[in-house]
Design a protein around this motif. Structure first.
Motif, PDB file in Angstrom:
ATOM      1  N   ARG A  52       0.837  -1.200   0.000  1.00 24.01           N
ATOM      2  CA  ARG A  52       0.000   0.000   0.000  1.00 24.01           C
ATOM      3  C   ARG A  52       0.871   1.248   0.000  1.00 24.01           C
ATOM      4  NH1 ARG A  52      -4.840  -1.541   4.259  1.00 24.01           N
ATOM      5  NH2 ARG A  52      -4.901  -3.726   3.705  1.00 24.01           N
ATOM      6  N   ASP A  69       4.308  -4.446  -6.282  1.00 28.64           N
ATOM      7  CA  ASP A  69       3.473  -4.642  -7.476  1.00 28.64           C
ATOM      8  C   ASP A  69       3.601  -6.048  -8.051  1.00 28.64           C
ATOM      9  OD1 ASP A  69       2.253  -2.245  -7.329  1.00 28.64           O
ATOM     10  OD2 ASP A  69       3.516  -1.234  -8.781  1.00 28.64           O
ATOM     11  N   TYR A 103      -9.973 -12.559  -4.059  1.00 29.20           N
ATOM     12  CA  TYR A 103      -8.900 -13.494  -3.672  1.00 29.20           C
ATOM     13  C   TYR A 103      -9.046 -14.853  -4.329  1.00 29.20           C
ATOM     14  CZ  TYR A 103      -6.798 -10.335  -0.397  1.00 29.20           C
ATOM     15  OH  TYR A 103      -6.144  -9.272   0.140  1.00 29.20           O
TER      16      TYR A 103
ATOM     17  N   MET B   1      -9.659 -10.501 -13.624  1.00 33.92           N
ATOM     18  CA  MET B   1     -10.797 -10.721 -12.724  1.00 33.92           C
ATOM     19  C   MET B   1     -10.913  -9.590 -11.698  1.00 33.92           C
ATOM     20  SD  MET B   1     -13.332 -12.546 -11.807  1.00 33.92           S
ATOM     21  CE  MET B   1     -14.377 -12.795 -10.395  1.00 33.92           C
ATOM     22  N   ARG B   2      -9.772  -9.291 -11.075  1.00 34.36           N
ATOM     23  CA  ARG B   2      -9.774  -8.235 -10.053  1.00 34.36           C
ATOM     24  C   ARG B   2     -10.122  -6.889 -10.666  1.00 34.36           C
ATOM     25  NH1 ARG B   2      -4.770 -10.092  -6.376  1.00 34.36           N
ATOM     26  NH2 ARG B   2      -6.035 -11.296  -4.973  1.00 34.36           N
ATOM     27  N   VAL B   5     -13.786  -6.672 -11.152  1.00 30.78           N
ATOM     28  CA  VAL B   5     -14.496  -6.456  -9.882  1.00 30.78           C
ATOM     29  C   VAL B   5     -14.379  -4.992  -9.449  1.00 30.78           C
ATOM     30  CG1 VAL B   5     -14.580  -7.065  -7.421  1.00 30.78           C
ATOM     31  CG2 VAL B   5     -14.192  -8.837  -9.121  1.00 30.78           C
ATOM     32  N   LYS B   8     -16.467  -2.664 -11.636  1.00 28.70           N
ATOM     33  CA  LYS B   8     -17.863  -2.805 -11.226  1.00 28.70           C
ATOM     34  C   LYS B   8     -18.112  -2.023  -9.924  1.00 28.70           C
ATOM     35  CE  LYS B   8     -20.996  -6.536 -10.206  1.00 28.70           C
ATOM     36  NZ  LYS B   8     -21.037  -7.955  -9.868  1.00 28.70           N
ATOM     37  N   TYR B   9     -17.158  -2.149  -9.020  1.00 30.03           N
ATOM     38  CA  TYR B   9     -17.276  -1.457  -7.735  1.00 30.03           C
ATOM     39  C   TYR B   9     -17.278   0.057  -7.928  1.00 30.03           C
ATOM     40  CZ  TYR B   9     -15.471   0.768  -3.526  1.00 30.03           C
ATOM     41  OH  TYR B   9     -15.273   1.616  -2.478  1.00 30.03           O
ATOM     42  N   PHE B  68      -6.313  -1.818  -2.293  1.00 34.74           N
ATOM     43  CA  PHE B  68      -5.065  -2.391  -1.778  1.00 34.74           C
ATOM     44  C   PHE B  68      -5.346  -3.421  -0.693  1.00 34.74           C
ATOM     45  CE2 PHE B  68      -2.787   1.499  -3.343  1.00 34.74           C
ATOM     46  CZ  PHE B  68      -2.041   0.802  -4.262  1.00 34.74           C
ATOM     47  N   GLN B  69      -6.398  -3.163   0.090  1.00 41.44           N
ATOM     48  CA  GLN B  69      -6.761  -4.128   1.121  1.00 41.44           C
ATOM     49  C   GLN B  69      -7.024  -5.487   0.473  1.00 41.44           C
ATOM     50  OE1 GLN B  69      -8.659  -3.317   4.586  1.00 41.44           O
ATOM     51  NE2 GLN B  69     -10.194  -4.883   4.496  1.00 41.44           N
ATOM     52  N   ASN B  70      -7.502  -5.428  -0.749  1.00 41.20           N
ATOM     53  CA  ASN B  70      -7.820  -6.667  -1.448  1.00 41.20           C
ATOM     54  C   ASN B  70      -6.750  -7.023  -2.462  1.00 41.20           C
ATOM     55  OD1 ASN B  70     -10.557  -7.380  -0.338  1.00 41.20           O
ATOM     56  ND2 ASN B  70     -10.804  -5.233  -0.881  1.00 41.20           N
ATOM     57  N   SER B  71      -5.525  -6.649  -2.121  1.00 38.96           N
ATOM     58  CA  SER B  71      -4.360  -7.070  -2.895  1.00 38.96           C
ATOM     59  C   SER B  71      -4.350  -6.617  -4.339  1.00 38.96           C
ATOM     60  CB  SER B  71      -4.204  -8.593  -2.867  1.00 38.96           C
ATOM     61  OG  SER B  71      -3.517  -8.950  -1.719  1.00 38.96           O
ATOM     62  N   MET B  72      -5.065  -5.563  -4.645  1.00 36.67           N
ATOM     63  CA  MET B  72      -4.898  -5.000  -5.978  1.00 36.67           C
ATOM     64  C   MET B  72      -3.498  -4.408  -6.025  1.00 36.67           C
ATOM     65  SD  MET B  72      -7.849  -5.176  -7.671  1.00 36.67           S
ATOM     66  CE  MET B  72      -7.721  -3.909  -8.913  1.00 36.67           C
ATOM     67  N   ILE B  73      -2.911  -4.402  -7.177  1.00 37.50           N
ATOM     68  CA  ILE B  73      -1.602  -3.772  -7.308  1.00 37.50           C
ATOM     69  C   ILE B  73      -1.724  -2.581  -8.256  1.00 37.50           C
ATOM     70  CG2 ILE B  73      -0.240  -5.793  -6.717  1.00 37.50           C
ATOM     71  CD1 ILE B  73       0.101  -6.281  -9.701  1.00 37.50           C
ATOM     72  N   ARG B  74      -0.747  -1.710  -8.242  1.00 36.08           N
ATOM     73  CA  ARG B  74      -0.880  -0.446  -8.960  1.00 36.08           C
ATOM     74  C   ARG B  74      -1.211  -0.606 -10.454  1.00 36.08           C
ATOM     75  NH1 ARG B  74       1.989   0.094  -4.764  1.00 36.08           N
ATOM     76  NH2 ARG B  74       1.681   1.874  -3.426  1.00 36.08           N
ATOM     77  N   PRO B  75      -0.524  -1.489 -11.180  1.00 35.35           N
ATOM     78  CA  PRO B  75      -0.894  -1.636 -12.598  1.00 35.35           C
ATOM     79  C   PRO B  75      -2.360  -2.033 -12.773  1.00 35.35           C
ATOM     80  CG  PRO B  75       1.194  -2.701 -12.162  1.00 35.35           C
ATOM     81  CD  PRO B  75       0.640  -2.295 -10.833  1.00 35.35           C
ATOM     82  N   GLN B  76      -2.856  -2.885 -11.867  1.00 26.28           N
ATOM     83  CA  GLN B  76      -4.263  -3.285 -11.957  1.00 26.28           C
ATOM     84  C   GLN B  76      -5.177  -2.090 -11.671  1.00 26.28           C
ATOM     85  OE1 GLN B  76      -4.325  -6.402  -9.021  1.00 26.28           O
ATOM     86  NE2 GLN B  76      -4.420  -7.987 -10.584  1.00 26.28           N
TER      87      GLN B  76
END
Lengths: 290, 243
Positions: A52, A69, A103, B1-2, B5, B8-9, B68-76
């Motif tokens: 983060r 990343d 997840y 997938m992420r 989501v 959509k969010y 980020f809490q849900n493990s998204m990363i910056r490129p995503q």
């Protein structure tokens, strides 16, 4: 062995250096207590691990690969923040659903069990929940995600004593069923002292202690007795702090010379984790004698 | 997938905000037309789209902690923001066809297609342009507007710059509102020639957007510079330097 390794990581915010070269390794199947006084950078470290925040220098690797990343690595790490980051207008069931989507897995059976144990209404909107119930929802998510490393930042914030007790029980139960690594950053040290098997202490932006919890408990001693006798017995030993009252002296140390016989009139008591933490992280103030 | 989501969010988060803003603008445009006698229907149409475009990104993408809490990363996150932007831009272009007639209907009781009226009233300076070009230009300007919001969001990614992003947004919206107001006021002054009036007209409709586009370029340059600096210093797979 799976390793989450933090090497020489530094982070500053404005002019304030929060982390000054942190080195610590979290291995699989352990429960870590991440301890430190307010503002020493515990949350910052967890946020850096979870990508983060970005570090100013140093690296964080999971099995040798940087976590920055790195989707594959981040899929294996979950951070439960002290704040509620889910949208307030959503329902509890939505939180479970979206976590599963993001997840790619979620322990529905465990979630159902925890919902029942903690009496959480999954049809409630988050905005309607009390602070304690918001925490419970986050905890259920944290225990049910399919991650190898679960980082819990102030996990029992707002929970009453019975719910905290229940949570510790459930944590141990799920840990036994599916061993994974938990890193718990909390100030309620005494409560987690029986859970953790490794203690990491951060002070002034660096790790000052990283030790097996049982070993640490065995090492921490408080020696009391006549001042001169205690000083003499601890002559070549590093003493964390001493307090004197009249002619008596209490000395706190991690390195009591256990091989030496205890002099007459001197007693030795074990310190619990909380006392140890207090002595280890006490600001430099020298000996306090009155 | 992420990414899917999160898109959509974001859209889900945007919907109630958009509807609320539209309601406010409809009321405001009715008030300005009937109480202040401004011919501001179209101006407000554009202005609301400024808000609609920038707002979700400031509130949504500028608050990436949820992701980020849900493990998204910056490129995503960037990809999700871009897809959201394109979806909103497309919806915006389509919705414009409905909002202005609705406003016209509220004001005059006659539903008029805004595309048909644009040639005559909005783009006085570009009246000779083909209608499709006008619509395309509109859409591109809207896209620039959205890009600004997108950049605001990106600026804040994981860097606790939410306050900065919000400040930029507020300065822009405030500035744009003042410019539009100024142009409208200038247009009311009789001593100005028809050309100035036309410029005022054009400015009222588009100056905010044009300035926004320029600002977007500036912010983009600053942002790219910051990214380059970060990439140069951030360790990537244990190595320093450009990845």
């Amino acid at each position: 062995m799976t390793e989450l390794k933090v090497t020489n990581v530094a982070k500053h915010f404005g002019r304030k250096n929060v982390l000054n070269g942190i080195n610590v390794t979290f291995t699989d199947g352990q429960i870590y207590g991440l301890l430190g006084r307010n503002g020493v950078g515990k949350s910052t470290l967890l946020r850096l691990i979870n990508n983060r925040l970005l570090a100013d220098r140093g690296q964080i690797t999971l099995d040798g690969a940087s976590v920055v990343d790195n989707e594959a690595a981040q899929n294996r790490i979950f951070l439960m923040s002290a704040e509620m980051l889910y949208p307030a207008e959503q329902k509890v069931s939505w939180v479970f659903k979206i976590t599963k989507q993001l997840y790619g897995g979620f322990d529905d059976a465990l979630a159902a069990h925890l919902v029942s144990v903690f009496h959480v209404d999954t049809t409630s909107r988050l905005s309607r929940l009390s602070t304690g119930y918001k925490t419970l929802v986050k905890l259920i998510v944290a225990l049910c995600v399919p991650c190898d490393f679960v980082l819990l930042d102030e996990p029992v914030l707002g929970l009453d004593a019975p719910n905290r007790h229940l949570f510790y029980q459930e944590l141990m139960a799920t840990f036994t069923d599916r061993p994974r690594t938990f890193v718990i950053a909390t100030h309620l040290i005494e409560e987690i002292s029986q859970l953790v098997n490794q203690v990491v202490v951060i002070e002034r932006g660096v790790v000052t202690l990283d030790q097996d919890a049982d070993e640490l408990r065995q090492r921490g001693k408080m020696i009391t007795g006549p001042a001169a006798t205690v000083r003499d017995w601890l002559a070549d030993v590093k003493v964390l702090r001493t307090t004197a009252l009249g002619g008596m002296l209490a000395a706190y140390t991690l390195d009591a010379p256990l091989e030496k016989p205890l002099p007459a009139g001197v007693t030795m008591e074990a310190m619990n984790l909380q006392q140890l933490f207090i002595e280890l992280t006490r600001e430099e103030e020298g000996s306090h004698e009155s | 997938m992420r990414v899917k989501v999160l898109v959509k969010y974001n859209l889900h988060t945007l919907l109630p905000t958009t509807l609320a803003l539209l309601l406010v603008v409809l009321v405001f445009s009715w008030l300005t037309a009937h109480v202040m006698h401004f011919n501001s229907t179209e101006t407000l149409t554009y202005f609301v789209w400024g808000l609609v475009f920038a707002y979700p990104f400031v509130l949504g993408m500028a608050n990436p902690d949820f992701a980020f809490q849900n493990s998204m990363i910056r490129p995503q996150l960037r990809k999700a923001a871009l897809i959201t932007l394109l979806v909103i831009a497309a919806c915006g272009a389509l919705t414009q066809l409905f909002i202005a007639p609705l406003q016209n209907w509220l004001l005059t009781g006659t539903a008029t297609n805004p595309v048909a009226t644009q040639g005559a009233s909005v783009f006085r300076l570009t009246a000779s342009m083909p209608l499709t070009s006008q619509v395309l230009m509109n859409w591109l300007l809207d896209l620039a507007l959205g890009t600004f919001g997108y950049i605001c969001g990106l600026l804040s990614l994981g860097q606790n710059k939410r306050r900065t992003a919000l400040l930029i947004f507020l300065v822009w919206t405030g500035g744009a509102a003042l410019l539009v107001l100024l142009a409208i006021l200038l247009r009311q002054l009789p001593q100005f020639s028809p050309l100035v009036a036309a410029i005022g007209n054009f400015a009222a409709m588009n100056l905010g957007k044009l300035i926004l586009a320029a600002l977007s370029c500036l912010v983009m340059i600053a942002w790219l510079a910051a990214i380059v600096r970060r990439v140069q210093t951030a360790p990537v797979n244990g190595k320093k330097g450009l990845a």
